[in-house]
Every structure is written in C-alpha cells, then in structure tokens.
Design a protein around this motif. Sequence first.
Motif, short mmCIF file in Angstrom:
data_model
loop_
_atom_site.label_atom_id
_atom_site.label_comp_id
_atom_site.label_asym_id
_atom_site.label_seq_id
_atom_site.Cartn_x
_atom_site.Cartn_y
_atom_site.Cartn_z
N MET A 94 0.89 -1.17 0.00
CA MET A 94 0.00 0.00 0.00
C MET A 94 0.92 1.21 0.00
SD MET A 94 -3.14 0.99 0.04
CE MET A 94 -4.06 -0.45 0.52
N CYS A 95 0.78 2.06 -1.01
CA CYS A 95 1.75 3.15 -1.18
C CYS A 95 1.10 4.50 -1.38
CB CYS A 95 2.60 2.88 -2.43
SG CYS A 95 3.61 1.43 -2.27
N VAL A 96 1.90 5.53 -1.13
CA VAL A 96 1.54 6.88 -1.55
C VAL A 96 2.32 7.13 -2.84
CG1 VAL A 96 1.60 9.34 -0.97
CG2 VAL A 96 1.35 7.63 0.86
N ALA A 97 1.60 7.47 -3.91
CA ALA A 97 2.28 7.72 -5.18
C ALA A 97 1.78 9.04 -5.77
CB ALA A 97 2.01 6.58 -6.15
N ALA A 98 2.60 9.59 -6.63
CA ALA A 98 2.25 10.88 -7.27
C ALA A 98 3.04 11.01 -8.55
CB ALA A 98 2.58 12.04 -6.31
N LYS A 99 2.82 12.13 -9.26
CA LYS A 99 3.58 12.39 -10.49
C LYS A 99 5.05 12.45 -10.14
CE LYS A 99 0.38 15.01 -13.35
NZ LYS A 99 0.05 16.34 -13.84
N GLU A 121 -6.55 8.17 5.76
CA GLU A 121 -6.77 9.13 6.86
C GLU A 121 -5.91 8.79 8.07
OE1 GLU A 121 -11.04 8.98 7.00
OE2 GLU A 121 -11.15 10.23 5.18
N LYS A 122 -5.84 7.47 8.40
CA LYS A 122 -5.03 7.03 9.55
C LYS A 122 -3.56 7.37 9.32
CE LYS A 122 -6.58 2.76 10.26
NZ LYS A 122 -6.42 1.31 10.35
N TYR A 123 -3.08 7.07 8.11
CA TYR A 123 -1.66 7.25 7.81
C TYR A 123 -1.26 8.73 7.89
CZ TYR A 123 2.74 7.26 5.28
OH TYR A 123 4.05 7.45 4.93
N PHE A 124 -2.05 9.59 7.26
CA PHE A 124 -1.66 11.01 7.25
C PHE A 124 -1.91 11.67 8.60
CE2 PHE A 124 -1.77 10.25 2.65
CZ PHE A 124 -0.52 10.75 2.33
N VAL A 153 -3.38 6.99 -2.69
CA VAL A 153 -3.01 5.90 -1.77
C VAL A 153 -3.60 4.67 -2.41
CG1 VAL A 153 -3.50 4.85 0.47
CG2 VAL A 153 -2.76 7.22 0.35
N ASP A 154 -2.73 3.76 -2.85
CA ASP A 154 -3.24 2.61 -3.60
C ASP A 154 -2.26 1.45 -3.52
OD1 ASP A 154 -5.14 1.30 -5.12
OD2 ASP A 154 -4.41 2.05 -7.04
N ILE A 155 -2.75 0.32 -4.04
CA ILE A 155 -1.94 -0.89 -4.07
C ILE A 155 -0.98 -0.85 -5.25
CG2 ILE A 155 -2.19 -3.32 -4.71
CD1 ILE A 155 -4.67 -3.29 -2.90
N VAL A 156 0.28 -1.23 -4.98
CA VAL A 156 1.27 -1.34 -6.05
C VAL A 156 1.78 -2.77 -6.04
CG1 VAL A 156 3.47 -0.52 -6.95
CG2 VAL A 156 1.94 1.08 -5.79
N GLU A 157 1.64 -3.42 -7.20
CA GLU A 157 2.13 -4.79 -7.25
C GLU A 157 3.41 -4.82 -8.09
OE1 GLU A 157 -0.79 -7.61 -8.60
OE2 GLU A 157 0.58 -9.29 -8.31
N THR A 158 3.29 -4.72 -9.41
CA THR A 158 4.48 -4.72 -10.25
C THR A 158 5.02 -3.31 -10.46
OG1 THR A 158 3.14 -4.42 -12.23
CG2 THR A 158 3.60 -6.69 -11.55
N LEU A 167 3.85 8.11 -12.97
CA LEU A 167 3.74 8.31 -11.52
C LEU A 167 4.82 7.46 -10.88
CD1 LEU A 167 -0.13 7.81 -11.16
CD2 LEU A 167 1.05 9.97 -11.41
N ARG A 168 5.11 7.76 -9.59
CA ARG A 168 6.04 6.89 -8.87
C ARG A 168 5.69 6.84 -7.38
NH1 ARG A 168 10.18 9.57 -6.03
NH2 ARG A 168 10.51 11.72 -6.67
N VAL A 169 6.25 5.84 -6.70
CA VAL A 169 5.98 5.68 -5.28
C VAL A 169 6.81 6.71 -4.49
CG1 VAL A 169 6.36 4.15 -3.28
CG2 VAL A 169 5.47 3.21 -5.42
N PHE A 170 6.15 7.40 -3.55
CA PHE A 170 6.88 8.31 -2.66
C PHE A 170 7.04 7.72 -1.27
CE2 PHE A 170 6.20 11.12 -6.13
CZ PHE A 170 7.18 12.09 -6.04
N GLU A 171 6.01 6.99 -0.80
CA GLU A 171 6.09 6.38 0.53
C GLU A 171 5.39 5.02 0.52
OE1 GLU A 171 4.43 9.32 3.37
OE2 GLU A 171 5.34 10.78 2.02
N CYS A 172 5.91 4.09 1.33
CA CYS A 172 5.26 2.79 1.47
C CYS A 172 4.54 2.78 2.82
CB CYS A 172 6.30 1.68 1.39
SG CYS A 172 5.56 0.08 1.72
N ILE A 173 3.24 2.52 2.79
CA ILE A 173 2.46 2.52 4.04
C ILE A 173 2.50 1.15 4.71
CG2 ILE A 173 0.13 2.79 4.99
CD1 ILE A 173 -0.43 4.87 2.85
N SER A 174 2.31 0.07 3.93
CA SER A 174 2.35 -1.27 4.53
C SER A 174 2.51 -2.36 3.48
CB SER A 174 1.09 -1.53 5.36
OG SER A 174 -0.03 -1.43 4.53
#
Length: 207
Positions: A94-99, A121-124, A153-158, A167-174
């Motif tokens: 589960m990641c935070v991603a953006a441009k 909401e919990k994470y931020f 905030v979404d699932i990243v698999e590959t 887009l790219r991942v900025f933070e990994c939540i879990s």
Amino acid sequence: MINIALPKGRLGEKVYKMLASVGYGCDEYSEDSRKLVFKDSKGEVSYFWVKPADVSVYVELGAADIGVVGKDILNEYDPDVYELLDLGLGKCKMCVAAKDDWQDDMSVPLRVATKFTHTAEKYFAQKGREIETIKLNGSIELGPVLGISDVIVDIVETGSTLKENNLRVFECISEISARLIANKSAYKFRNAEIKKVVEKLSEVTKR
Ligand code: PRP
C-alpha cells in the motif's frame, strides 16, 4: 461441513488451488462456471465466491467459518474476525504515489485520491499532515494524471500501472498479502476443524 469464503478472481483461484492441494478440493469446482457456491460430495467443505472486499463481511457475520482476504481490506475495515495465517499470496504494497515531479505544498491540505479512505486518513493523521480525501472506486492513478488529486493511496504490485502513467511511489504505508481469517464463534465451536485447515496450509506456506 466447513464454509469457506473466497475472493473472486485470480487470488481466489490460487487460494482454491492451495486448499485443494492440502485435501480441501471440491469436485463441483470449475473455473469457468458462474456458480457461486461449490459443495464437496463428501460433505466436508463448501466454498462461496464473493467480491474480495466482501469476504470479511461474510466471515464476520458467520455465513462463512473462514475466508481469505487481503491485508489491505483488514486494515481498511478492521472487521471483528480472527486473523489466523499469512498465506504469502497476492503480495503487494500500500503506497503513496504521485507524479514523478510532485512536491508537497504544506500550506494547503493534501488532496488524496483512494479507494482506501480510512487507511489514508489514519496514515496522514499519524504524520500530522492535513488531507482532503477523494474517494474513487478504481483507476485511482487517474487522480493525479487529470489533476483532481495531488497523490494517491493505492496498491502497487508490479509498479507498471504507475510507470505507464508517469507516476512513482513516494512512501510505502504497509506490506500486503492474503490472510486466512475466521469467524470468532466458529473458531471457538469448530476449533478442531479450523485448526486442521490452518496446520495444513501452514505446511504449504512454509515451503
Ligand atoms: C490495482 C491497483 C493498481 C494496480 C497496481 O488495480 O489499484 O491500479 O492494480 O498493479 P501494478 O502495480 O501491478 O500495476 P486493479 O487492477 O485491481 O483495478 P482498479 O484500478 O479497478 O482498482
């Protein structure tokens, strides 16, 4: 008979194969069928196919004794069930991603597009970052692409959906993977049967 709720789709099929390999196969089962309930002729097991996000609902309400659900759903809905085993399938994050060139502007609330509003909401909140949540039901990556959100905030698999949309991942939540869950009263009253499933599955997940 033990009732098992499985998530419809690729993950559910893998889980079914895992269960069948340890003796919980069902002769009525067919991948192409539109049937939603499969019963074993020996009367030991019955499977229901449900939407992945609904598995924990059926298990919590006792229609299914056990089920398999992604940790993403458990984190988001916090159902009143027991989490018994990590099956090691459906691994993703589960990641935070953006441009690619995104920079956070702390002077305004962060606009977050997601299916997982509680998780976001919990994470931020933990980070003390004020957000505005935009609930989407799919193709979340479009949020920043079309400018309705700053991040997702979404699932990243590959990672290929992110990459193909710049887009790219900025933070990994879990870390996410499929979990075996049980209804709390079924776990008490059908303990031997459920423990047997857990033991058998533990043997194949360790391999
Ligand atoms: C999920 C997730 C991402 C994608 C990630 O979407 O929401 O969009 O998979 O996978 P990747 O990192 O391997 O590219 P899903 O396919 O479930 O469809 P959805 O957009 O309708 O949620």
